[in-house]
Design an enzyme around this catalytic site. Structure first.
Site, PDB file in Angstrom:
ATOM      1  CG  ASP A   1      -2.708   6.328  -3.094  1.00 29.98           C
ATOM      2  OD1 ASP A   1      -3.406   6.673  -2.122  1.00 29.98           O
ATOM      3  OD2 ASP A   1      -3.036   6.534  -4.278  1.00 29.98           O
TER       4      ASP A   1
ATOM      5  CG  ASP B   1      -5.534  10.134  -6.525  1.00 29.64           C
ATOM      6  OD1 ASP B   1      -4.480   9.869  -5.921  1.00 29.64           O
ATOM      7  OD2 ASP B   1      -6.615   9.556  -6.294  1.00 29.64           O
TER       8      ASP B   1
END
Length: 446
Positions: free
Chosen positions: A205, A250
């Site tokens: 990420d 997420d």
């Protein structure tokens, strides 16, 4: 100063992230196996009615090796999408992806709505079966009820409305259904695998958000329900809605880890009360195979850590007015919450020694004879146990006749040599006996 609408949007994003994680975690709690469970008259017969307590949920186990490869597969998929959007017509790509996600959305929304309906009402409906079988091997099998048909129609209507309007509310409905389904489907086999997966995606990420424009570019161009969104203001002055968003990754990635914590809590409780598979349930459960209460220290700690990490993400994003990689805050929060709770309770060894792989091996480690006895072929079983009023088809009878002929041929080839060998042995024995008698001296008469 930010408007009240922006804070409402942040709260909506947080609520939409927590809901699938919380409920999806409980979806992963399988029904306990015990000797109290009612047995069907014949293991090869189909059940006549649906029963939510009887259904086994399909799942995909993530092992340590899989966890190592998550960032690699994710990076390949993300960069591929970036290149596709960069060099191909964006409208045509989104049209193709919309069609794919529409079909996927119908299936997922049907499954989730059926499960929620059955959990709330406890409804028990006639169960229908469709099976495609070739020579005693099931190639395809599907079970459904009237509820599945009704929910499929409703899901198809919702999908059609979404494709026509691209409404953000319907997009969120698809996103939440996908998140719930993914958390229920993907099961980590151990905390070691979970830590490796979160740590790898933590680096993934950071690199793709801070190091390149790839992540943000794909998120803006990808017109599919891969995120949940909330408008910053329902009545903007210029008439154009502006959204704050959170990617489904997420939600799903930390959610899979939170679900593992809940299963670990339940297993610790079951061990403490002396539960054993395929044995009588402990009296404290009062005959309940599912839905009983138990302490949830790791689940609560990890869920609270997720809330803290998500809040930190929103605060930093709001302060610096820039997109943030949520896993930068969520991954360490979830990992440290479990390790911290384990240290406080003195259970660090138990946490990292916990594994669900043994359960999977136990299910798949049966011998061939046992599996054949427990799960006979569908059409073979029914042919040999049907009443005289329901004759077998000509094709099946021909199949059986050919098999019997082949069996007789093999039997003849096996038995004939044995008979010839036994006859030869008998002849040799008789000749030896005669020779022995001829060589024996005659007895004298008195």
């Amino acid at each position: 100063m930010a408007s009240i609408g922006l804070y409402i949007a942040y709260g909506a994003i947080g609520s939409m992230a927590l809901a699938p994680i919380y409920f999806g975690s409980f979806f992963t709690l399988d029904r306990l196996k015990s000797s109290d469970r009612k047995k069907r008259p014949h293991s090869g017969e189909f059940p006549e009615y649906s029963d939510s307590e009887d259904e086994d949920e399909e799942s995909e186990t993530v092992t340590t090796e899989d966890a190592y490869m998550f960032p690699v597969y994710g990076s390949a998929a993300l960069f591929s999408m970036y290149m596709i959007f960069k060099y191909l017509n964006k409208d045509w790509v989104n049209l193709l992806l919309s069609g794919y996600f529409a079909l996927l959305g119908v299936v997922v929304m049907t499954q989730i709505s059926v499960r929620i309906s059955k959990a709330l009402t406890g409804v028990k409906l006639p169960l229908f079966h469709i099976a495609l079988v070739h020579r005693s091997k099931a190639l395809f099998e599907m079970r459904f009820t009237y509820l599945h048909i009704a929910m499929t129609v409703v899901s198809s209507i919702i999908t059609g409305l979404y494709l026509w309007s691209k409404n953000w509310v319907l997009s969120n409905a698809f996103g939440l259904a996908l998140s719930l389904s993914a958390i229920n489907l993907i099961r980590l086999d151990s905390f070691k695998s979970g830590v490796i997966m979160l740590a790898g995606l933590f680096v993934y990420d950071i690199f793709w958000v801070f190091g390149t424009e790839v992540m943000v570019s794909v998120a803006k161009n990808f017109e599919a329900p891969i995120k949940v969104v909330a408008p910053k203001s329902l009545w903007p002055e210029d008439g154009k809605l502006q959204f704050t968003m959170l990617g489904l990754g997420d939600i799903i990635v930390p959610g899979v880890f939170v679900a593992l914590c809940l299963r670990f809590d339940r297993q610790r409780y079951l061990d403490s009360i002396g539960y054993a598979k395929n044995k009588r349930l402990p009296a404290v459960l009062k005959g309940r195979h599912r839905g009983f209460g138990f302490p949830k220290p790791y689940f609560c700690a990890c869920l609270a850590a997720y809330v803290f990490g998500l809040t930190t993400t929103i605060v930093v994003m709001h302060t610096f007015k820039a997109a943030q990689p949520a896993l930068l805050y969520l991954s360490p929060a979830c990992i440290l919450s479990v390790i911290g709770m384990a240290l406080v309770r003195g259970e660090l060894g138990a946490v990292f020694g916990y594994s669900e792989e043994s359960d999977k091996k136990e299910k798949s480690g049966k011998s061939d004879d046992d599996s054949k006895a427990e799960k006979p072929a569908v059409h073979r079983y029914n042919l040999r146990h049907q009443t005289a009023a329901t004759p077998a088809s000509a094709g099946e009878l021909a199949d059986d006749e050919q098999e019997n002929v082949a069996a007789e041929h093999v039997l003849d080839e096996t038995v004939d040599p044995l008979l010839s060998e036994s006859q030869t042995t008998a002849a040799e024995t008789r000749s030896k006996a005669k020779a022995k008698q001829r060589g024996r001296p005659k007895s004298k008469k008195n």
